[in-house]
Structures are given as C-alpha cells and as structure tokens.
Scaffold this active site. Structure first.
Site, PDB file in Angstrom:
ATOM      1  N   GLU A 289       0.819  -1.206   0.000  1.00 35.45           N
ATOM      2  CA  GLU A 289       0.000   0.000   0.000  1.00 35.45           C
ATOM      3  C   GLU A 289       0.856   1.261   0.000  1.00 35.45           C
ATOM      4  OE1 GLU A 289      -4.220  -0.088   1.817  1.00 35.45           O
ATOM      5  OE2 GLU A 289      -3.011   0.994   3.290  1.00 35.45           O
ATOM      6  N   HIS A 310       7.401 -27.024  -0.837  1.00 39.84           N
ATOM      7  CA  HIS A 310       6.742 -28.137  -1.518  1.00 39.84           C
ATOM      8  C   HIS A 310       5.584 -27.661  -2.389  1.00 39.84           C
ATOM      9  CE1 HIS A 310       8.940 -31.256   0.800  1.00 39.84           C
ATOM     10  NE2 HIS A 310       9.044 -30.261   1.657  1.00 39.84           N
ATOM     11  N   LYS A 424     -14.270   0.636  -4.027  1.00 46.07           N
ATOM     12  CA  LYS A 424     -15.372   1.095  -3.196  1.00 46.07           C
ATOM     13  C   LYS A 424     -16.392   1.878  -4.026  1.00 46.07           C
ATOM     14  CE  LYS A 424     -12.526   1.552   0.974  1.00 46.07           C
ATOM     15  NZ  LYS A 424     -12.050   2.494   2.008  1.00 46.07           N
TER      16      LYS A 424
END
Length: 447
Positions: A289, A310, A424
């Site tokens: 961010e 793995h 948003k």
C-alpha cells in the site's frame, strides 16, 4: 541496542557494496525527510517518533482496559480491516501458542477477527460460535463507515446487546476511532463506550504501536511494554544522526530499490516459523500500500518455509528471474524438541536421532538460501535472537522505517493509498448507495 542482524552478502552478484554505498547520501536525505516533513505525505509521519512518545499513563490505560475485557469475556472480537487488524494479528499470532484457540484452560480470551471480509458464511459461523459465549468487541475504524467492519460491527453489536443487554454490552465494547469526528465517535459518545484515539498523523498500516494494535495485543496477554521497548530501540538506532553504514533499515531500503532497478520486481518475505504467517500479511500491506502507485513498486509476496518449498519451491528455484527474497530467521526457538531413536528405522531418520528439530530446520534454511542464490535469486537475511515481544517490536519499527525510506527513494508518497478507493466507488454504485446514482447508471451499462 539493535539486536536485528542484516546479512547482505548473498545478493547473487547483482548489487555490490559499492552500489549500496553510492546511495547513502540519498537514503540519509530520505530518512531526514521523515523527521523534518520536507516531502510528500508529511501529514502522516506521526509514527516516526511514536514509540518513544508513548507515556506510562497511556500504557496503563490500555492495560487496565485489557484487564476489564479479560475479566468479562471468554472471547474478544477485533473488528477492523487492513491496518486496523493486521498489526495486532501479526503480533498475537507470533507470540501465542499455535494451538491457542484449542486451549480449554485459558488465562485470556480467545481473540477473533471480523470486518476484514464480507463473507456471509464467515459471519454466520462467527455469530453462531458466539451464541453461548461471554464476548466483547474492539471496534477499530477512523470513520465508522468502512463497509466491511461496519457490517460486522452492526451484526455483533446487535447480538451482544441481545445476549447480555444494552447496559452490559456498553462495558464490553471499546471503540478505537477518530478523536472528534465520524460515525463511530458519535456512537461511542452516545452509548458511553470506552474509547481510544487513532492519531490523525498515523496511517492505518503504521498504527500497530497505537491503541489500534496495543489494546488487542494486551487483551491476548502479551507484554506491550516489551513490544514498545523493542520499537524504541530501533527508533533510537535509526535517527538522522546515525550514519548510513549503521542504519540497517536504510541499507535494506537501498538494496530493495537497487534490485528493483535491475529487474527484480517481486520481493518474497520468507519465514521458517509458521507463527510469522500473519506478520508477513502485515508486511505485505505495509509495503504494497505504501509503494504500489504511479505504476511503480515492488510486488510484496510471502511464503512459509519449509511448507511452501513443496508448493512454490520449484518456481522460486527455476522460474522467471524477477524475484528476490528477504528471509526472517529466528536464532533460537522458545521450546526444545529432540528427534527420538527408532530401532526399526524404516524412515531412515536415525542419523538425526538426538538432534533438535530446530537444527534440521536451520539446515533446511541454510541449504535453501544457498540453492536459491545459486539459482539467481538474491537473498537478504534478517536475524533476530528469539521470537519475543521485544524483538517483534524491533522488527515492526525496522520495516516501518525501511518502508518510509524506500518509498521516498522510489519517488512515491509512501503514506497515501488513492487506489484503494476505486473498488469502493464501483461497489457503492452497484449497490445503489444514495449519492451514487450517476455512477450506478454508468457502471450498470457496462455489465
């Protein structure tokens, strides 16, 4: 005293010591800017001197509130998203038993989390679990209107009031919010909730050493004074008066940017201790961010080794060479387990009999670092003596300081996040939120 050790000799010949030292003046200027506010984002640098500014009165208030919640509650739900919960969870998971949630005899409440997603199944399962529990809520939001935590708090508040009554619920809800404004501040004043302040000059991803992180951490039974003490030690060791050669976060910031210039676009934070999984999640938000803007920035990823060797090990060893690794190593585990001898030895492990499990883990760590460097993956090694509140506090401030310097070196404002608002806006338009009528018409024509 700085206990973190930084090893930079495994950069695969891509960045030299001379390359790093050439950036010393610029890095020192970036560090200075965090103190004098001479660059972008100077209204959000309150975290820089935060650890040493925390008072005895503030710590006692947090500790007393934590005791109150522990006394009344079997479970405490931390409601928040992003920096409003990641820092607390990072510390709590790192310093609690891996099987803490299964403990029958408890000295502190189970810490649960909500408001970090909009999953109906998760919220249903959470509220079902809490139906026969004495629980409390720490609601963390500057505005009180962020969608994910607001939905969760509305549900949990209604449930808590139904189970214990409105008056008792007031004693079990703590609001951590803006000092004067916002929906949550208004509700807290109306209802009489205990409150703590999110400082105006500290952004969410830098807020773990404010009540945002310290209160949930204290409720979990962790020594917040030691956490703060560790952060203070790194704060003092990284002042502008400290020369570049001794300022480890500044060196790390330079290395990251020099690798980025040379095509290393992805940084993988590696741990060999599963308790650090959510520390890596906090780190990913901190750097992602802060730096991911203006079409710039290293992509922060994380792996838990040896488990992920793995699954991701093949790609890291032989995939596209756009990556580098930062390895967090814990010098000494808190517990000791030795591998037993087996007379039959069908698994062929008797050559390890008597050895501590951590010795095997350390050799896996060393062997992996060598293999990855040989495979063209530069490695930076960060070592701390043990997994404790003090050293986690050191790591937190180390990465915060490195992130601020690194963002300025990159040429971005490391303290804003304008891109977060895009989803948003679309979500509100699709949900026909009042005031979004025009956006709603436009977006619905696209689907």
């Amino acid at each position: 005293m700085m206990s973190i050790q930084l090893t930079i000799k495994h950069l695969a010949g891509i960045v030299s010591e001379e390359d790093i030292l050439r950036q010393s003046a610029q890095a020192s200027e970036c560090n200075q800017a965090l103190y004098n506010g001479s660059r972008e984002g100077n209204d959000f640098i309150g975290w820089v001197g935060l650890p040493s500014s925390i008072t005895e009165e503030q710590l006692r208030d947090i500790e007393d509130t934590a005791v109150e919640l522990r006394t009344r509650c079997q479970a405490v739900v931390v409601v928040g998203i992003g920096g409003s919960y990641l820092g607390a969870r990072a510390v709590i998971d790192a310093l609690s038993s891996s099987l803490d949630w299964l403990s029958a005899k408890r000295e502190h409440p189970v810490i649960l989390y909500a408001g970090n997603n909009i999953s109906e199944d998760y919220l249903s399962e959470l509220t079902e679990y809490l139906k026969d529990k004495e629980f409390g809520i720490i609601n963390i939001s500057k505005s009180g209107t962020t969608t994910e935590p607001a939905i969760a708090f509305r549900l949990l508040k209604a449930q808590l009031e139904k189970q214990v009554g409105r008056e008792e619920a007031k004693n079990r809800i703590v609001a951590i919010t803006d000092v004067a404004k916002g929906a949550l501040r208004s509700l807290a004043v109306t209802e009489g909730y205990k409150t703590f302040v999110i400082p105006d000059d500290v952004g969410g991803r830098y807020s773990v050493l404010t009540p945002v992180g310290l209160l949930p951490i204290a409720v979990a039974g962790i020594n917040i004074r030691e956490l703060v003490k560790g952060a203070v030690e790194i704060e003092q060791a990284t002042q502008p008066s400290v020369s570049f050669e001794y300022n480890l976060p500044a060196i790390y910031a330079v290395i990251r940017n020099e690798l980025y210039k040379r095509g290393k676009k992805i940084e993988i934070l590696v741990n060999y201790h599963p308790k650090l999984h959510f520390f890596a999640e906090w780190w990913k938000q901190l750097f992602g961010e802060s730096e991911g803007k203006d079409q710039l920035g290293i992509f922060p990823a994380a792996v838990d080794f040896t488990s992920d060797l793995h699954s991701m090990g093949q790609w890291i060893q032989q995939g596209e060479r756009t990556i580098f690794e930062t390895v967090i190593s814990i010098r000494e585990p808190n517990r000791s387990v030795r591998i037993p001898h087996d007379d039959v030895n069908l698994d062929g492990l008797n050559f390890l009999a008597g050895k501590r499990v951590d010795e095997v883990n350390k050799m896996a760590e060393l062997g992996t670092r060598i293999a990855h460097v040989d495979g063209g993956v530069p490695n930076v090694l960060l070592e701390i003596p043990e997994l404790s509140a003090k050293y986690i506090g050191q790591l937190i401030y180390f990465f915060e300081k490195a992130c601020g310097i690194s963002g300025y070196l990159l040429g971005v404002n490391p303290f804003n996040q304008p891109g977060v608002e895009a989803y948003k806006k679309n979500m509100f338009a699709l949900l026909d939120k009042p005031g979004y009528e025009a956006e709603s018409r436009v977006i619905k024509e696209r689907i």
